[in-house]
Design an enzyme around this catalytic site. Structure first.
Site, PDB file in Angstrom:
ATOM      1  N   ASN A 207       1.113  -1.216   0.278  1.00 38.02           N
ATOM      2  CA  ASN A 207      -0.096  -0.166  -0.221  1.00 38.02           C
ATOM      3  C   ASN A 207       1.201   1.374   0.273  1.00 38.02           C
ATOM      4  OD1 ASN A 207      -1.777   2.458   0.940  1.00 38.02           O
ATOM      5  ND2 ASN A 207      -2.402   1.766   2.885  1.00 38.02           N
ATOM      6  N   TRP A 208       1.290   1.710  -0.809  1.00 34.73           N
ATOM      7  CA  TRP A 208       2.065   2.756  -1.631  1.00 34.73           C
ATOM      8  C   TRP A 208       1.718   4.469  -0.843  1.00 34.73           C
ATOM      9  CZ3 TRP A 208       4.291   2.925  -7.381  1.00 34.73           C
ATOM     10  CH2 TRP A 208       4.878   1.902  -7.073  1.00 34.73           C
ATOM     11  N   LYS A 209       0.320   3.973   0.166  1.00 29.26           N
ATOM     12  CA  LYS A 209      -0.131   5.801   0.835  1.00 29.26           C
ATOM     13  C   LYS A 209       0.190   7.287  -0.455  1.00 29.26           C
ATOM     14  CE  LYS A 209      -0.043   3.255   4.606  1.00 29.26           C
ATOM     15  NZ  LYS A 209       0.070   3.920   6.496  1.00 29.26           N
TER      16      LYS A 209
ATOM     17  N   HIS B 178      -9.537   1.449   4.391  1.00 31.05           N
ATOM     18  CA  HIS B 178      -8.401   2.182   5.035  1.00 31.05           C
ATOM     19  C   HIS B 178      -8.126   2.866   5.889  1.00 31.05           C
ATOM     20  CE1 HIS B 178      -4.176   3.147   6.412  1.00 31.05           C
ATOM     21  NE2 HIS B 178      -3.906   1.522   5.666  1.00 31.05           N
TER      22      HIS B 178
ATOM     23  N   GLU C 290      -6.789   4.885   8.048  1.00 31.07           N
ATOM     24  CA  GLU C 290      -6.694   6.473   7.323  1.00 31.07           C
ATOM     25  C   GLU C 290      -7.894   6.880   6.747  1.00 31.07           C
ATOM     26  OE1 GLU C 290      -2.610   5.892   5.471  1.00 31.07           O
ATOM     27  OE2 GLU C 290      -2.025   4.937   7.231  1.00 31.07           O
TER      28      GLU C 290
ATOM     29  N   GLU D 247      -5.219  -5.065  10.249  1.00 29.35           N
ATOM     30  CA  GLU D 247      -4.590  -3.881  10.611  1.00 29.35           C
ATOM     31  C   GLU D 247      -4.879  -2.749  12.016  1.00 29.35           C
ATOM     32  OE1 GLU D 247      -2.554  -2.485   6.757  1.00 29.35           O
ATOM     33  OE2 GLU D 247      -4.192  -1.481   7.204  1.00 29.35           O
TER      34      GLU D 247
ATOM     35  N   GLY E 170       2.374   2.051  10.702  1.00 33.60           N
ATOM     36  CA  GLY E 170       3.303   3.848  10.574  1.00 33.60           C
ATOM     37  C   GLY E 170       3.981   3.926  11.626  1.00 33.60           C
TER      38      GLY E 170
ATOM     39  N   SER F 127       3.440  -2.372  10.499  1.00 33.03           N
ATOM     40  CA  SER F 127       4.812  -2.264  10.334  1.00 33.03           C
ATOM     41  C   SER F 127       5.275  -3.378   9.997  1.00 33.03           C
ATOM     42  CB  SER F 127       5.202  -1.864  11.743  1.00 33.03           C
ATOM     43  OG  SER F 127       4.907  -0.541  12.120  1.00 33.03           O
TER      44      SER F 127
ATOM     45  N   GLY G 122       2.885  -0.811   4.398  1.00 36.10           N
ATOM     46  CA  GLY G 122       2.531  -0.128   3.690  1.00 36.10           C
ATOM     47  C   GLY G 122       4.311   0.288   3.694  1.00 36.10           C
ATOM     48  N   GLY G 123       5.114   1.108   4.264  1.00 34.35           N
ATOM     49  CA  GLY G 123       6.410   1.721   4.471  1.00 34.35           C
ATOM     50  C   GLY G 123       7.808   1.202   3.865  1.00 34.35           C
TER      51      GLY G 123
HETATM   52  P1  PGA Z   1       2.797   0.016   7.341  1.00 35.55           P
HETATM   53  O1  PGA Z   1       0.893   0.807   7.036  1.00 35.55           O
HETATM   54  O2  PGA Z   1       3.320  -1.143   6.519  1.00 35.55           O
HETATM   55  O3  PGA Z   1       3.623   1.075   6.851  1.00 35.55           O
HETATM   56  O4  PGA Z   1       2.323   0.394   8.594  1.00 35.55           O
HETATM   57  C1  PGA Z   1       0.236  -0.618   6.793  1.00 35.55           C
HETATM   58  C2  PGA Z   1      -1.046  -0.076   6.070  1.00 35.55           C
HETATM   59  O5  PGA Z   1      -1.127   1.194   6.069  1.00 35.55           O
HETATM   60  O6  PGA Z   1      -1.594  -0.896   5.073  1.00 35.55           O
END
Ligand code: PGA
Length: 257
Positions: free
Chosen positions: A10-12, A96, A98, A168, A174, A214, A235-236
């Site tokens: 997930n590149w956000k 998600h 966010e 999640e 993050g 994470s 994500g990251g």
């Molecule tokens: P993260 O994000 O791996 O950076 O914790 C996961 C996500 O939001 O899907």
């Protein structure tokens, strides 16, 4: 029942189109066996056409991070499932945390989007997860069950079996504070039981449930060794091509290129 694990990045809101193309070039040697792992990159909308094109001969599926539920209409700034389908996008992240937190997504809109995804041949990756306050109050399972049941409301069994759920915990996203594999397994097996209750055991055995929060190349194997965890939403650690390839390698337990 063998479920194929799925590693989704997930590149956000990261990467320009040029940066997305550069990533695509760097993963173009990927030889992941589709019977062993599904890999996906969920990118910002404007990078999707380039990624679909650049990765058409590479075993990496392309996903969006959101969409509207209507096929078209006066919804300034939105992108519809028809548009994604016609582009060759195969996956879409729905709900998600966010989006729930900053863009007022609700269980109801999540459900509409899940139905719209299935109507347009897009595989939904539905995100659920509790925040720290809920965790500490012992409300994780009740809260997550409510989110899951709302998301799958009105789906047929055939659709539900194709669902991808990403558990999640918000406090792990993050933050570098990942859930222990044991805790993630506990909640994820609970989610599978909730799906069995809403449909039946056969459906529940087919639904793929990822852990997210994470996840890194160094810890993904510990999640994968749990019986109910079918991959990760990352994500990251999905932004750098080397890291993405390592995540996939860790899941198949070998070389990917
Ligand atoms: P993260 O994000 O791996 O950076 O914790 C996961 C996500 O939001 O899907």
């Amino acid at each position: 029942m063998k479920r194929i694990p799925i590693v989704a990045g997930n590149w956000k809101m990261y990467k320009t189109v040029d940066e997305a193309k550069e990533f695509a070039h760097k993963v173009s040697g990927l030889h992941a066996d589709k019977s062993q792992v599904d890999t996906v990159i969920c990118a910002p909308f404007i990078a999707l056409p380039a990624l679909v094109d650049e990765l058409k001969n590479v075993p990496v599926g392309i996903g969006a991070q959101n969409m509207h539920w209507e096929e078209s209409g006066a919804y300034t700034g939105e992108v519809s499932p028809v548009m994604l389908e016609s582009l060759g996008v195969q996956y879409v992240i729905i709900g998600h945390s966010e989006r729930r937190q900053y863009f007022a997504e609700t269980d109801e809109t999540v459900n509409k989007k899940v139905k719209a995804a299935f109507a347009h041949n897009l595989a939904p990756i539905v995100c659920v997860g509790e925040d720290l306050t809920q965790r500490e109050a012992g409300q994780t399972k009740d809260f997550v069950r409510k989110q899951v049941l709302a998301a799958v409301e009105g789906l047929t069994s055939v659709q539900a079996a194709k669902l991808i759920i990403a558990y999640e915990p918000i406090w792990a996203i993050g933050t570098g504070k990942s859930s222990s594999a044991q805790d993630a397994q506990d909640v994820i097996s609970f989610i599978r039981t909730a799906v069995a209750g809403a449909f039946d055991q056969q459906v529940a055995d087919q639904v793929r449930i990822q852990y997210g929060g994470s996840v890194k190349p160094e810890n993904i194997a510990s999640y994968m060794s749990e019986t109910d965890i079918d991959g990760a939403l990352v994500g990251g650690a999905s932004l750098a091509p080397e890291s993405f390839l390592k995540l996939v390698e860790a899941v198949v337990g070998g070389k990917t290129s």
